[in-house]
Design an enzyme around this catalytic site. Sequence first.
Site, PDB file in Angstrom:
ATOM      1  N   CYS A 129     -18.851  33.750  16.744  1.00 37.81           N
ATOM      2  CA  CYS A 129     -19.563  35.036  16.793  1.00 37.81           C
ATOM      3  C   CYS A 129     -19.183  35.861  18.020  1.00 37.81           C
ATOM      4  O   CYS A 129     -19.379  37.068  18.036  1.00 37.81           O
ATOM      5  CB  CYS A 129     -21.076  34.818  16.782  1.00 37.81           C
ATOM      6  SG  CYS A 129     -21.673  33.928  15.344  1.00 37.81           S
TER       7      CYS A 129
ATOM      8  N   GLN B 133     -26.711  27.498  11.770  1.00 39.73           N
ATOM      9  CA  GLN B 133     -27.279  28.395  12.774  1.00 39.73           C
ATOM     10  C   GLN B 133     -28.721  28.759  12.434  1.00 39.73           C
ATOM     11  O   GLN B 133     -29.545  28.919  13.329  1.00 39.73           O
ATOM     12  CB  GLN B 133     -26.419  29.653  12.895  1.00 39.73           C
ATOM     13  CG  GLN B 133     -25.123  29.416  13.647  1.00 39.73           C
ATOM     14  CD  GLN B 133     -24.425  30.709  14.010  1.00 39.73           C
ATOM     15  OE1 GLN B 133     -24.102  31.522  13.146  1.00 39.73           O
ATOM     16  NE2 GLN B 133     -24.180  30.912  15.281  1.00 39.73           N
TER      17      GLN B 133
ATOM     18  N   ARG C   8     -33.131  50.129   8.307  1.00 42.40           N
ATOM     19  CA  ARG C   8     -34.205  50.343   7.331  1.00 42.40           C
ATOM     20  C   ARG C   8     -35.382  51.052   8.002  1.00 42.40           C
ATOM     21  O   ARG C   8     -36.288  50.401   8.554  1.00 42.40           O
ATOM     22  CB  ARG C   8     -34.657  49.012   6.737  1.00 42.40           C
ATOM     23  CG  ARG C   8     -33.573  48.269   5.976  1.00 42.40           C
ATOM     24  CD  ARG C   8     -34.127  47.025   5.310  1.00 42.40           C
ATOM     25  NE  ARG C   8     -33.119  46.352   4.510  1.00 42.40           N
ATOM     26  CZ  ARG C   8     -32.339  45.367   4.953  1.00 42.40           C
ATOM     27  NH1 ARG C   8     -32.465  44.958   6.213  1.00 42.40           N
ATOM     28  NH2 ARG C   8     -31.459  44.793   4.167  1.00 42.40           N
TER      29      ARG C   8
ATOM     30  N   SER D 152     -29.938  38.524  11.765  1.00 42.79           N
ATOM     31  CA  SER D 152     -28.922  39.570  11.648  1.00 42.79           C
ATOM     32  C   SER D 152     -28.446  39.695  10.205  1.00 42.79           C
ATOM     33  O   SER D 152     -28.523  38.757   9.413  1.00 42.79           O
ATOM     34  CB  SER D 152     -27.735  39.261  12.559  1.00 42.79           C
ATOM     35  OG  SER D 152     -27.176  37.998  12.244  1.00 42.79           O
TER      36      SER D 152
ATOM     37  N   HIS E  36     -24.287  42.511  11.734  1.00 42.27           N
ATOM     38  CA  HIS E  36     -23.507  41.625  12.599  1.00 42.27           C
ATOM     39  C   HIS E  36     -22.230  41.170  11.897  1.00 42.27           C
ATOM     40  O   HIS E  36     -22.152  40.056  11.385  1.00 42.27           O
ATOM     41  CB  HIS E  36     -24.379  40.426  12.982  1.00 42.27           C
ATOM     42  CG  HIS E  36     -23.722  39.399  13.844  1.00 42.27           C
ATOM     43  ND1 HIS E  36     -22.622  39.663  14.634  1.00 42.27           N
ATOM     44  CD2 HIS E  36     -24.033  38.083  14.053  1.00 42.27           C
ATOM     45  CE1 HIS E  36     -22.286  38.549  15.294  1.00 42.27           C
ATOM     46  NE2 HIS E  36     -23.119  37.585  14.945  1.00 42.27           N
TER      47      HIS E  36
ATOM     48  N   CYS F 239     -24.616  34.486  21.585  1.00 44.40           N
ATOM     49  CA  CYS F 239     -24.574  33.088  21.173  1.00 44.40           C
ATOM     50  C   CYS F 239     -23.458  32.939  20.152  1.00 44.40           C
ATOM     51  O   CYS F 239     -23.132  33.888  19.437  1.00 44.40           O
ATOM     52  CB  CYS F 239     -25.909  32.647  20.585  1.00 44.40           C
ATOM     53  SG  CYS F 239     -26.381  33.537  19.075  1.00 44.40           S
TER      54      CYS F 239
END
Length: 388
Positions: free
Chosen positions: A94, A156, A215, A242, A343, A373
């Site tokens: 990530c 995760q 949103r 995300s 993401h 992270c």
Amino acid sequence: MRGREVVIADAVRTPIGRGHPEKGYYRDRHASTLLAHTYTALLERSGLPSDRVGDVVAGCGSQFGEQGRNIARNAWLEGGHSLTVAGMTLDRQCGAGQEGVAVSAALIASGIQDITIGSGVEHMGHLSFQAIQETAQRWGDPYSAALRARYPLVSQGQSSELMAQHWGLSRTELDEFALRSHRRAEHATGAGWFANEVVPVTIEEEVVTRDQGIRPDTSMDKLAALRPAFDENGSTTAGNASQVSDGAAAVLLASREMAGEHGLAARARIVDHVAVGVDPVLMLSGPIDATRRLLQRQGLSAQDIDRYEVNEAFATVPLAWMRELGVEADRVNVAGGAIALGHPLGCTGARLFATLLNELERSDGQFGIVTMCCAGGLGTATLIERLP
């Protein structure tokens, strides 16, 4: 950062699209095309000839299919830029996009290059989590039996549940943070805070500038109605995690001398960067250790930093981070984060530099930190300083 001073001349990103094969902005667009768009935008905005770039480095989380075979170089060639520039694609999961910027800066600091582009890309609408699982089933599990015997590896999402338990974070706290992310992102969009970082993309004759995942109509009631995604008794949902997304981002870097020689702006400088390893099961705690190490190395306190971009992989991440670092929410992700914006895995780290740079300029701040992270128990953190 040791060695020559490295400055950020510019940073851009595409609007972030939903990673949906039918409804996403970029459902019919190749990942390489997204990244090429950001390279071209940087060169056009700066007026820099492409043959003056020493190297391009891109982060990408899933390097197979259309994102395989060195997408950094492929996107550069697709954009019609100088054949003499090489290109390298790297994987820090990530944090890949952030590492793309860090490695690009290190090339300059070391004297190997004078001007570079650090970048990141991910098209999750085409290369979905399901595609990753199918690839592992056909070609082999990336986690060997010996590794799994050593560590009880989890997803995760499951790690997010462990984070919530470890730090005593309630479902209400997670949903409140998610709602705040959407509201902040909507406000930032309406106020034009993203205008200088987003490079428009034309899709079916429509010019797109807005991030697709925001949103404005969400609410605590709507978030509370969502079922836990990873544990039926858990607190992590699709609403406080995300979004699966598509996008690309790129950062133009130069030595201070070369920036002056080529008329490039010196908007900020890269002060320092760290990457740390943490427990691969409680993997989302990486930003805590990374930020602490970064501050310690620079002799700074958490209160010395004006703005933080703490990637919202899950709401548990910035909430645990704020609790440990003692940082107030009004300095963290002030324009929203990945819960609202999305993401795209390899893209986000580079995108955060664009957002942080523009936010420091907007708020007249001096210091900012990007921290993330990463899967596998990794944490990354970069300190930048805005220049007058």
